[in-house]
Design an enzyme around this catalytic site. Structure first.
Site, mmCIF file in Angstrom:
data_model
loop_
_atom_site.group_PDB
_atom_site.id
_atom_site.type_symbol
_atom_site.label_atom_id
_atom_site.label_comp_id
_atom_site.label_asym_id
_atom_site.label_seq_id
_atom_site.Cartn_x
_atom_site.Cartn_y
_atom_site.Cartn_z
ATOM 1 N N GLY A 11 0.796 -1.213 0.000
ATOM 2 C CA GLY A 11 0.000 0.000 0.000
ATOM 3 C C GLY A 11 0.832 1.268 0.000
ATOM 4 N N ARG A 42 -1.704 -8.301 -1.395
ATOM 5 C CA ARG A 42 -2.505 -9.016 -2.394
ATOM 6 C C ARG A 42 -2.049 -8.706 -3.815
ATOM 7 N NH1 ARG A 42 -8.553 -7.329 -1.248
ATOM 8 N NH2 ARG A 42 -7.505 -5.288 -1.243
ATOM 9 N N ASP A 168 -0.671 7.210 16.198
ATOM 10 C CA ASP A 168 -1.036 8.529 15.681
ATOM 11 C C ASP A 168 0.279 9.175 15.277
ATOM 12 O OD1 ASP A 168 -1.654 11.173 15.208
ATOM 13 O OD2 ASP A 168 -3.026 11.375 16.895
ATOM 14 N N HIS A 169 0.545 9.231 13.958
ATOM 15 C CA HIS A 169 1.882 9.639 13.528
ATOM 16 C C HIS A 169 2.218 11.065 13.952
ATOM 17 C CE1 HIS A 169 -0.456 11.282 10.127
ATOM 18 N NE2 HIS A 169 0.522 12.166 10.018
ATOM 19 N N GLU A 207 -3.993 22.123 5.194
ATOM 20 C CA GLU A 207 -3.427 21.432 4.043
ATOM 21 C C GLU A 207 -3.849 22.152 2.763
ATOM 22 O OE1 GLU A 207 -3.448 16.850 4.599
ATOM 23 O OE2 GLU A 207 -5.324 17.566 5.473
ATOM 24 N N HIS A 231 -5.463 13.787 15.886
ATOM 25 C CA HIS A 231 -4.300 14.671 15.828
ATOM 26 C C HIS A 231 -4.457 15.924 16.702
ATOM 27 C CE1 HIS A 231 -3.095 11.977 12.800
ATOM 28 N NE2 HIS A 231 -3.564 12.596 11.742
#
Length: 479
Positions: A11, A42, A168-169, A207, A231
């Site tokens: 991914g 996959r 949670d990055h 963003e 966040h």
């Protein structure tokens, strides 16, 4: 021996973040001496295809590249093409895994969490007497409180709370971690960190991009669930928490939970007064015309999903009595940044306050991304005129002008999970209290049939978000 089993290895997250992070940990000699990575996917059919994909990912997205070391790193990688709904596939996985510690990383859509956990449990892959078994769960952790509880019950049937790492990055970002040091290692700030001296706090994440290829996911989620629930509320807890008794994971997270418990859920009337819901329409980004949200791929033509949310909340405890926290996040906005702004109260209106047009508030701005650093604004005299008072900024930037290329968020988080340090991961009660707060807002919107306010792409959101502060005599700060 430590094996990282990465579900979703083909991914976008794995390609852009996870494999570059593992590679950089390897270069910095921060992975266990005997480690292995088993990619589960996959799309690709062979290990050769998988290795070629990881190689390209490292070349494109790694902060460090060393060709000879990359070849050595790739020797530690294996790949299995698997059907996650097949018990036979998990039996085969069990036979392929070596003895030792295992960290499972679920970098997959949320609807796959449940079947993967179920099959791992059925295959006997979630416990061992001789080694640890841990799991990292990517967000979103549920869609609301009810679904989060259901997911948590499933995971707890297979792993203990100490072995569950809800990632949670944002918590891996250096400047968010630095908040504790700024507060608790500097008396000049901690002594002022309360309602007596702080006027308000702004937490902002903007963003310029739209939903990109995440239209189907985002249209079921929206900014409130995608950004605020995790966040922004996590950033709020770091700003508002009390000093922990020590720096252990549980002590820090205990204090964060107290903050979330102090966020009293809104009534329907309070949602109308304190929360703004917006959706971007067509507009200009960097001089280029972009389409509106409803024209994005895999988004319903009559979608009411919010791409912007602004809200005013209070932390109902003694330290923060009557101090508003303003949170704002949105897509297709005028700029891209994550910042926390602490604005201090003004002094009494005497002495230099006969120059109200020149005086600016004292501000401490914590820049999280793309710049990482601190800005402290205070008032000083203009040495050229000897009379005029002007704002002066002390600006420290950690990564400007080709500066530091230190560890990125996923490097820190993967390293901590391998070493069993859960400080930067969210505990279940944090998730529970944050969803309880968010659900009250979502329920009020649903019951009222609230439609988002349309704002042009390339702006700072709906006008109502400015009024949220202006009616209190404040404004959004541009640092």
């Amino acid at each position: 021996m430590c094996t990282i089993v990465l579900f979703g290895a083909t991914g976008d997250l794995a390609r852009r973040k996870l494999f570059p992070a593992l590679y950089n940990l390897y270069l910095d000699q921060l992975l266990p001496e005997n480690f292995g990575v088993v990619g589960i996917g996959r799309r690709l059919e062979s290990r050769e295809e998988f290795i070629a994909s990881v190689t390209q990912a490292i070349r494109s997205f790694s902060r460090q590249t060393q060709a000879d070391r990359c070849t050595e790193f790739l020797k530690h990688l294996d790949y299995l093409q698997m059907d996650i709904n097949s018990s036979q596939s998990f039996s085969y996985l069990r036979e392929r895994l070596p003895q030792g510690n295992i960290l499972y990383y679920l970098s997959v859509p949320p609807e796959q969490f449940d079947p993967i956990i179920e099959e791992l449990l059925r295959a006997g892959l979630t416990s061992s007497r001789a080694a640890w078994r841990r799991v990292i769960i990517e967000k979103p952790f549920g869609w609301d409180l009810a679904s989060a509880r259901q997911l948590n019950d499933k995971i707890r049937s297979a792993f203990s709370e100490a072995d569950i790492f809800r990632i949670d990055h944002y918590l891996g970002k250096g400047m968010l971690q630095n908040i504790q040091v700024i507060r608790f290692a500097n008396s000049v700030f901690e002594n002022l960190w309360n309602y007596r001296y702080i006027d308000h706090v702004q937490i902002r994440a903007s963003e310029t991009v739209g939903v990109e290829d995440r239209g189907a996911y985002y249209d079921q989620t929206g900014a409130l669930r995608d950004m605020v629930q995790n966040h922004l509320l996590q950033a709020l807890t770091l700003v508002a928490m009390e000093p922990p008794i020590n720096l252990s994971a549980e002590a820090v997270r205990d204090e964060k939970v107290k903050v979330l418990r102090s966020l009293v859920p809104f009534s329907a009337e309070e949602v109308r007064e304190n929360v703004v819901r917006g959706q971007f329409g067509p507009g200009l980004i960097n001089g280029q015309r972009v389409r509106g949200y409803r024209e994005e791929e895999n988004v319903a033509a009559d979608s009411h999903t919010e791409t912007f949310t602004a809200l005013k909340v209070y932390v109902n405890n003694f330290r923060w009595a009557q101090v508003p926290f303003y949170l704002r996040t949105g897509k297709r906005m005028a700029g891209q940044s994550v910042e926390i702004v602490i604005q201090f109260k003004n002094l009494p209106g005497v002495l230099y306050f006969d120059q109200p047009n020149n005086l600016q508030p004292n501000i401490l701005a914590i820049k999280v991304q793309p710049e990482e650093g601190l800005v402290f604004q205070f008032n000083g005299i203009n040495l050229d005129s000897q009379e005029e008072i002007v704002p002066v900024k002390m600006d420290f930037c950690h990564n400007c002008a080709g500066g530091s290329r230190g560890p990125e968020a996923y490097e820190r988080l993967l390293y901590d999970a391998i070493n069993g340090d859960s400080t930067l991961f969210t505990r279940w009660d944090e998730v529970e209290h944050s969803w309880r707060f968010i659900d009250a807002i979502a329920d009020a919107w649903r019951q009222a049939g609230t439609e988002p306010l349309i704002y042009p792409a390339g702006s700072w959101g709906p006008r109502a978000a400015d009024l949220l502060l202006e009616r209190d005599g404040r404004r959004w700060c541009l640092v």
